[in-house]
Design a protein around this motif. Structure first.
Motif, short mmCIF file in Angstrom:
data_model
loop_
_atom_site.label_atom_id
_atom_site.label_comp_id
_atom_site.label_asym_id
_atom_site.label_seq_id
_atom_site.Cartn_x
_atom_site.Cartn_y
_atom_site.Cartn_z
N GLU A 28 -2.69 -0.53 10.11
CA GLU A 28 -2.28 -1.16 8.86
C GLU A 28 -1.99 -0.12 7.79
O GLU A 28 -2.68 0.89 7.68
CB GLU A 28 -3.36 -2.12 8.38
N ILE A 29 -0.93 -0.40 7.02
CA ILE A 29 -0.54 0.44 5.89
C ILE A 29 -0.21 -0.49 4.73
O ILE A 29 -0.21 -1.72 4.89
CB ILE A 29 0.67 1.35 6.22
N GLY A 30 0.13 0.06 3.60
CA GLY A 30 0.59 -0.74 2.47
C GLY A 30 2.07 -1.06 2.61
O GLY A 30 2.73 -0.61 3.55
N TYR A 32 9.60 -3.83 0.46
CA TYR A 32 8.58 -4.87 0.53
C TYR A 32 7.64 -4.79 -0.67
O TYR A 32 7.36 -3.71 -1.19
CB TYR A 32 7.74 -4.75 1.79
N GLN A 33 7.15 -5.95 -1.06
CA GLN A 33 6.14 -6.06 -2.11
C GLN A 33 4.85 -6.55 -1.46
O GLN A 33 4.87 -7.16 -0.40
CB GLN A 33 6.59 -7.05 -3.19
N LEU A 34 3.74 -6.30 -2.12
CA LEU A 34 2.46 -6.82 -1.64
C LEU A 34 2.56 -8.33 -1.53
O LEU A 34 3.05 -9.00 -2.44
CB LEU A 34 1.35 -6.41 -2.60
N ASP A 35 2.15 -8.87 -0.39
CA ASP A 35 2.23 -10.30 -0.12
C ASP A 35 1.00 -10.66 0.71
O ASP A 35 0.79 -10.08 1.77
CB ASP A 35 3.51 -10.61 0.66
N PHE A 68 1.47 -5.08 6.98
CA PHE A 68 2.36 -3.95 7.20
C PHE A 68 1.66 -2.97 8.13
O PHE A 68 0.48 -2.68 7.96
CB PHE A 68 2.71 -3.28 5.86
N MET A 69 2.42 -2.46 9.10
CA MET A 69 1.82 -1.59 10.11
C MET A 69 2.74 -0.41 10.41
O MET A 69 3.96 -0.48 10.17
CB MET A 69 1.54 -2.38 11.39
N GLU A 70 2.13 0.64 10.96
CA GLU A 70 2.88 1.85 11.28
C GLU A 70 2.30 2.51 12.53
O GLU A 70 1.09 2.42 12.78
CB GLU A 70 2.80 2.84 10.10
N LYS A 71 3.17 3.18 13.26
CA LYS A 71 2.73 3.98 14.40
C LYS A 71 3.48 5.30 14.37
O LYS A 71 4.70 5.33 14.34
CB LYS A 71 3.01 3.27 15.72
#
Length: 154
Positions: A131-133, A138-141, A146-149
């Motif tokens: 998980e990331i911001g 994108y806005q916070l929802d 939100f994810m990253e690899k």
């Protein structure tokens, strides 16, 4: 058995799958929390669209895209037919997207998914996404995750 290949999203059978995906997401989230690209947005030099087909009858059963941005790629329109869930198709499709991202020399993959899709979240976590911001536009929802690899250099 499935075959996954680069294809145009502008095909009648693929559009049917994308419409099913749209309806699925519309049931789960309000319009402002749906961040789906339409067919026109999927056809450009920065987007690579993959289609999964059932080998025995050429039926479209899944899809996913990588959109290239400076410094990362984003997974978009990842969707498999409900009857194929639990068969490993999603994992296979995700692996193809990761391999393509490495070929495109992208340092990481990012994605946005909804909090009401535990199977998708589990798939991504099991594949090493964290998980990331919010990223990009994108806005916070509270309905988005939100994810990253990071991708290992070969």
């Amino acid at each position: 058995m499935y075959e996954i290949a680069l294809e145009s999203p502008d095909q009648a059978d693929v559009k049917v799958l994308l419409d099913l995906s749209d309806r699925y997401h519309e049931k789960l989230y309000p319009a402002e929390s749906n961040h789906l690209l339409d067919v026109a947005d999927l056809i450009n030099d920065q987007t690579h669209f993959f289609v999964a087909r059932r080998v025995e009858n050429d039926e479209v059963v899944g899809c996913g895209a990588i959109v290239s941005y400076p410094g990362y790629g984003e997974i978009k329109r990842m969707f498999v037919l409900p009857e194929t869930r639990g068969t490993g198709l999603g994992r296979e499709l995700l692996m193809v997207l990761e391999m393509a991202a490495r070929q495109f020399k992208l340092p990481c993959l990012r994605l946005e998914t909804g909090v009401s899709q535990p199977e998708a979240i589990g798939l991504y976590r099991n594949a090493g996404f964290v998980e990331i911001g919010p990223f990009g536009e994108y806005q916070l929802d509270p309905l988005s995750l939100f994810m990253e690899k990071e991708l290992v250099k070969d």
